[in-house]
Design an enzyme around this catalytic site. Structure first.
Site, PDB file in Angstrom:
ATOM      1  N   CYS A  53       3.875   5.908  -3.204  1.00 50.42           N
ATOM      2  CA  CYS A  53       3.964   5.346  -1.922  1.00 50.42           C
ATOM      3  C   CYS A  53       5.284   5.710  -1.189  1.00 50.42           C
ATOM      4  O   CYS A  53       5.098   5.937   0.089  1.00 50.42           O
ATOM      5  CB  CYS A  53       3.743   4.079  -1.859  1.00 50.42           C
ATOM      6  SG  CYS A  53       1.728   3.411  -2.063  1.00 50.42           S
ATOM      7  N   CYS A  72       6.687   4.828   2.930  1.00 54.03           N
ATOM      8  CA  CYS A  72       5.294   4.507   3.790  1.00 54.03           C
ATOM      9  C   CYS A  72       5.169   3.210   3.707  1.00 54.03           C
ATOM     10  O   CYS A  72       4.827   2.433   2.641  1.00 54.03           O
ATOM     11  CB  CYS A  72       4.353   5.334   3.212  1.00 54.03           C
ATOM     12  SG  CYS A  72       2.761   5.328   3.946  1.00 54.03           S
ATOM     13  N   CYS A  78      -8.107 -11.349   4.792  1.00 58.50           N
ATOM     14  CA  CYS A  78      -8.678  -9.983   4.739  1.00 58.50           C
ATOM     15  C   CYS A  78     -10.093  -9.648   4.979  1.00 58.50           C
ATOM     16  O   CYS A  78     -11.103 -10.599   4.839  1.00 58.50           O
ATOM     17  CB  CYS A  78      -8.667  -9.374   3.063  1.00 58.50           C
ATOM     18  SG  CYS A  78      -9.159  -7.913   2.996  1.00 58.50           S
ATOM     19  N   CYS A 105      -7.154   0.050   5.238  1.00 60.45           N
ATOM     20  CA  CYS A 105      -6.044   0.249   4.575  1.00 60.45           C
ATOM     21  C   CYS A 105      -6.056   1.506   3.569  1.00 60.45           C
ATOM     22  O   CYS A 105      -4.900   1.987   3.244  1.00 60.45           O
ATOM     23  CB  CYS A 105      -5.403  -0.831   4.223  1.00 60.45           C
ATOM     24  SG  CYS A 105      -6.656  -1.674   2.840  1.00 60.45           S
ATOM     25  N   CYS A 129      -4.040   5.708   4.889  1.00 60.36           N
ATOM     26  CA  CYS A 129      -3.149   6.142   3.840  1.00 60.36           C
ATOM     27  C   CYS A 129      -3.242   7.697   3.772  1.00 60.36           C
ATOM     28  O   CYS A 129      -4.268   8.253   3.773  1.00 60.36           O
ATOM     29  CB  CYS A 129      -3.848   5.751   2.497  1.00 60.36           C
ATOM     30  SG  CYS A 129      -2.867   6.212   1.036  1.00 60.36           S
ATOM     31  N   CYS A 169      -0.331   1.178   5.452  1.00 57.08           N
ATOM     32  CA  CYS A 169      -1.236   0.307   5.222  1.00 57.08           C
ATOM     33  C   CYS A 169      -0.933  -1.220   5.611  1.00 57.08           C
ATOM     34  O   CYS A 169      -1.919  -1.928   6.511  1.00 57.08           O
ATOM     35  CB  CYS A 169      -1.800   0.170   4.115  1.00 57.08           C
ATOM     36  SG  CYS A 169      -0.521   0.041   2.705  1.00 57.08           S
ATOM     37  N   ASP A 181     -16.306  -3.828 -12.649  1.00 55.91           N
ATOM     38  CA  ASP A 181     -15.798  -4.498 -11.745  1.00 55.91           C
ATOM     39  C   ASP A 181     -16.731  -5.924 -11.958  1.00 55.91           C
ATOM     40  O   ASP A 181     -16.796  -6.720 -11.194  1.00 55.91           O
ATOM     41  CB  ASP A 181     -16.392  -4.018 -10.275  1.00 55.91           C
ATOM     42  CG  ASP A 181     -15.926  -4.826  -9.061  1.00 55.91           C
ATOM     43  OD1 ASP A 181     -14.911  -5.597  -9.405  1.00 55.91           O
ATOM     44  OD2 ASP A 181     -16.337  -4.828  -8.138  1.00 55.91           O
TER      45      ASP A 181
HETATM   46  S1  SF4 Z   1      -0.733   3.866   3.328  1.00 53.84           S
HETATM   47 FE1  SF4 Z   1      -0.890   4.602   1.085  1.00 53.84          FE
HETATM   48  S2  SF4 Z   1       0.600   5.599   0.532  1.00 53.84           S
HETATM   49 FE2  SF4 Z   1       1.375   4.481   2.382  1.00 53.84          FE
HETATM   50  S3  SF4 Z   1       2.038   2.759   1.658  1.00 53.84           S
HETATM   51 FE3  SF4 Z   1      -0.057   2.211   1.821  1.00 53.84          FE
HETATM   52  S4  SF4 Z   1      -0.939   2.796  -0.122  1.00 53.84           S
HETATM   53 FE4  SF4 Z   1       1.117   3.710  -0.046  1.00 53.84          FE
HETATM   54  S1  SF4 Z   2      -6.953  -3.398   6.064  1.00 53.06           S
HETATM   55 FE1  SF4 Z   2      -7.305  -3.727   4.239  1.00 53.06          FE
HETATM   56  S2  SF4 Z   2      -6.264  -5.561   3.602  1.00 53.06           S
HETATM   57 FE2  SF4 Z   2      -6.352  -5.176   5.946  1.00 53.06          FE
HETATM   58  S3  SF4 Z   2      -8.259  -6.608   6.370  1.00 53.06           S
HETATM   59 FE3  SF4 Z   2      -8.950  -4.465   5.958  1.00 53.06          FE
HETATM   60  S4  SF4 Z   2      -9.359  -4.147   4.097  1.00 53.06           S
HETATM   61 FE4  SF4 Z   2      -8.085  -6.227   4.218  1.00 53.06          FE
END
Ligand code: SF4
Ligand code: SF4
Length: 356
Positions: A186, A189, A212, A242, A246, A192, A132
């Site tokens: 994905c 879905c 964010c 997010c 998932c 997120c 990173d």
């Molecule tokens: S919650 Fe996970 S599986 Fe669903 S769209 Fe988002 S990243 Fe993809």
């Molecule tokens: S859910 Fe994911 S994209 Fe949304 S504020 Fe939180 S870290 Fe950022």
């Protein structure tokens, strides 16, 4: 002895990496979107991304000798509750930051892997390792190395391990046998996107950092715009929502690696307890932690906003005890003081109390 991809993978696992794959050093189509993302202003104040934009489009720009990218992933998920399950008076801290600084721990493992490759190989080769830290779009190479797919939440997701993964890589001149890219799972879905508290995922795979909570609580160095104070809730360092929502993380694997276990003071700390720590205590708590990135004034700024959102009498009392500026200069910082004043106004007007 020559080095094969399977040797590298075997040794990576011995060193504690959970996944290892090989991607060819190529200009993949996903890498090109980065420039457009910057042009849309989605990087916020992260000017270092702009400065390294060209290199991020292809590792061969800064490393013309690159032939392969050894992509690695390290699972950091420990068996602890999700942020959405915590009581409102407890600080939300991103899972990745609970333990030791991954740059240091994973970086040391990467160096060991590279040293082993140099000792084993019978020919000299070029290589650079990154955790990173370099101008490398890690997720894209990890995807092409077969480690997982890039979810609509922009995280790399592995079918078996989920997405609580630290990514790292060794870019090398060695022509290693590449893996097959991972398929996207994905499907239809959109959890997120639907459940992000700020709407920062503006479309699948596209994050507007300006909205964010991870950006606002970590990368943003100045004041947090007031329109975002409510949505911060009790988040004081990053946001995991997010990833928590998932489905691929609902049965995600967890690790027993002590490096990623929560430090006692960062294990569901109460907001008021964090606020009442002196600067010396906070510095001690964050020694060797990735949380140092926000600096003490950034962390205090975030805790002040969160206390305003909590809105309880105890939160108000804590905010009013700004304390000794000698012992806690970060609390007396003008930018922090501005957030304390705003939080107190919120508590007193009765607008706080949403707490989540
Ligand atoms: S919650 Fe996970 S599986 Fe669903 S769209 Fe988002 S990243 Fe993809
Ligand atoms: S859910 Fe994911 S994209 Fe949304 S504020 Fe939180 S870290 Fe950022």
């Amino acid at each position: 002895m020559s080095i094969s991809a399977s040797d590298v993978k075997r040794h990576a696992v011995e060193l504690g990496f959970d996944l290892c794959g090989i991607a060819p050093a190529q200009a993949f189509s996903e890498l090109r979107f980065f420039k457009e993302w910057l042009d849309r202003g989605y990087a916020g104040e992260m000017s270092y991304l702009e400065r390294t934009a060209q290199a991020r489009e292809d590792v061969r720009v800064s490393m013309p000798w690159a032939r392969s990218v050894i992509a690695l992933a390290t699972l950091y998920n420990s068996r602890r509750p999700h942020s959405t399950d915590l009581p409102p008076d407890e600080a939300r801290i991103s899972r990745y930051a609970w333990g030791d600084d991954y740059h240091v721990v994973v970086g040391a493992r990467l160096e060991k892997l590279l040293r082993w490759m140099r000792e084993r190989g019978d020919t000299s080769f070029e290589a650079r390792s990154y955790v990173d830290t370099g101008p490398v779009q890690e997720r894209v190479y990890a995807r092409y190395a077969g480690l997982g797919w890039i979810g609509k939440n922009t995280c790399l997701i592995n079918k078996d391990l989920g997405s609580w993964l630290f990514l790292s890589e060794i870019v090398t001149s060695l022509p290693l046998e590449p893996d097959v890219p991972a398929l996207d799972h994905c499907g239809t879905c959109t959890r997120c996107l639907d459940l992000c508290p700020t709407g920062a995922l503006v479309e699948p795979h596209v994050l507007d950092s300006n909205r964010c909570l991870s950006y606002l609580t970590i990368e943003l160095k100045g004041a947090i715009p007031t329109e975002h104070h409510d949505s911060l809730g009790s988040h004081v360092y990053g946001c995991d929502i997010c990833q928590e929502v998932c489905p691929w993380n609902s049965t995600a694997a967890s690790t027993t690696d002590p490096s990623w276990s929560p430090r006692p003071g960062l294990d569901q700390p109460r907001l008021v307890s964090l606020w009442r720590r002196s600067d010396a205590e906070l510095s001690e708590l964050l020694k060797g932690s990735a949380m140092k990135r926000a600096k003490l004034r950034g962390l205090r700024r975030n805790v002040a906003v969160a206390l305003g959102n909590l809105g309880t009498p105890e939160a108000r009392e804590a905010l009013q005890e700004v304390g000794d500026p000698q012992a806690s200069p970060s609390a007396a910082d003008p930018m922090v003081a501005e957030h304390v004043a705003s939080a107190l106004r919120k508590v007193e007007s009765g607008e706080g109390g949403d707490g989540a």
